[in-house]
Scaffold this motif. Structure first.
Motif, mmCIF file in Angstrom:
data_model
loop_
_atom_site.group_PDB
_atom_site.id
_atom_site.type_symbol
_atom_site.label_atom_id
_atom_site.label_comp_id
_atom_site.label_asym_id
_atom_site.label_seq_id
_atom_site.Cartn_x
_atom_site.Cartn_y
_atom_site.Cartn_z
ATOM 1 N N LEU A 120 0.856 -1.181 0.000
ATOM 2 C CA LEU A 120 0.000 0.000 0.000
ATOM 3 C C LEU A 120 0.895 1.235 0.000
ATOM 4 C CD1 LEU A 120 -2.541 -1.027 2.818
ATOM 5 C CD2 LEU A 120 -2.720 -1.499 0.359
ATOM 6 N N SER A 121 0.455 2.287 -0.673
ATOM 7 C CA SER A 121 1.248 3.517 -0.752
ATOM 8 C C SER A 121 0.331 4.721 -0.661
ATOM 9 C CB SER A 121 2.032 3.582 -2.068
ATOM 10 O OG SER A 121 2.944 2.516 -2.181
ATOM 11 N N ALA A 122 0.831 5.775 0.013
ATOM 12 C CA ALA A 122 0.084 7.026 0.107
ATOM 13 C C ALA A 122 1.032 8.133 0.550
ATOM 14 C CB ALA A 122 -1.069 6.908 1.100
ATOM 15 N N GLY A 123 1.179 9.169 -0.250
ATOM 16 C CA GLY A 123 1.863 10.391 0.146
ATOM 17 C C GLY A 123 3.240 10.219 0.746
ATOM 18 N N GLY A 124 4.085 9.404 0.124
ATOM 19 C CA GLY A 124 5.440 9.212 0.632
ATOM 20 C C GLY A 124 5.575 8.104 1.646
#
Length: 262
Positions: A5-9
């Motif tokens: 999962l990835s979000a904003g750095g």
């Protein structure tokens, strides 16, 4: 098999085959979790910490659990099992497994992850559609003591209401004492919710919060520090049982919020 999962750095990797643990949590490329198949951050369920001699009483019955940390049973079963995927998106995921032998009762455990650019929320649930039973749930994250080579060591800040006195068998004696200075392998009471801050000076601040009233802090190893929100104290299946019933499942959450200090 793993899920990313990835979000904003921020990026996390979840290994559902290896106890549905978080293998990696990176913020702007800095790894927050100790690496290795036994580390990262794993769920503790259906019990947390040590259960004395692997036995717990459930009404008139006494059940024997595997003694995986002699002379006690430690950290539940969930960290050693493969979990099934219920759903995955870009910033969220859900997993589950069904309780079975050597746990004496049927039930289902769920774990969900919700990631944003500055926080991760994790929720564990234990439910039954049959018999009621005592259970606990929580997490055992291994946060790196340093985030960068030669960087500052993590500093722990929290204000517990009490510390559970620890006996020679590493179990709470049942006596509550004033909090003592570390190093710790100890359980603390925070009746208004877990609130612990780790600070790597000049790099990152991480707050571990939870509505749960118990936290174990372990910082006796040079590589990492552990801040473990949980629904009850070690040996709580015996000393403070929380029944899971068909109409009252157990649910506990933790939110890790970070602030960049660079």
């Amino acid at each position: 098999m793993s899920t990313q999962l990835s979000a904003g750095g921020a990026d996390i990797t979840i290994d559902q085959e290896n106890g549905c643990r978080i293998d990696s949590l990176r913020v702007d490329g800095m790894e927050l979790l100790r690496q290795g198949p036994h580390y990262g951050s794993f769920p503790m369920v259906p019990w947390c910490g040590r259960t004395a001699n692997g036995r717990f009483r459930d009404g008139a019955a006494v059940h024997q659990l595997p003694v995986n940390h002699p002379p006690h049973a430690i950290h539940g079963l969930g960290r050693d099992l493969p979990w099934r995927t219920a759903g995955v998106g870009d910033t969220g995921a859900a997993f589950y497994f069904d309780l079975a032998d050597p746990w004496p009762h049927a039930g289902r455990v769920t774990q969900t992850f919700e990631l944003s650019g500055d926080a991760l929320k994790i929720t564990l649930g234990v439910e039954t559609y049959q018999d009621s039973f005592p259970a606990q749930a929580g997490w055992h994250p291994w946060f790196n003591r340093t985030l960068t080579a030669g960087g500052p060591e993590a500093q722990i800040a929290f204000d517990p209401a009490w510390q559970e006195e620890r006996g020679e068998d590493h179990l709470p004696t049942g006596r509550r004492i004033d909090p003592r200075p570390g190093p710790w392998d100890d359980c603390f009471g925070m009746p208004y919710g877990v609130d612990v801050t780790l600070t790597w000076a000049g790099e990152l601040e991480l707050k571990v919060a939870s509505p749960a009233a118990w936290v174990v802090v372990y910082d006796e190893q040079p590589e990492a520090v552990c801040v473990e929100p949980q629904s009850g104290p070690p040996n709580g299946l015996n000393t403070l049982p929380r029944l899971v019933t068909p109409v009252d499942p157990l649910e506990v959450s933790t939110t890790w919020t970070w602030r960049r200090l660079r």
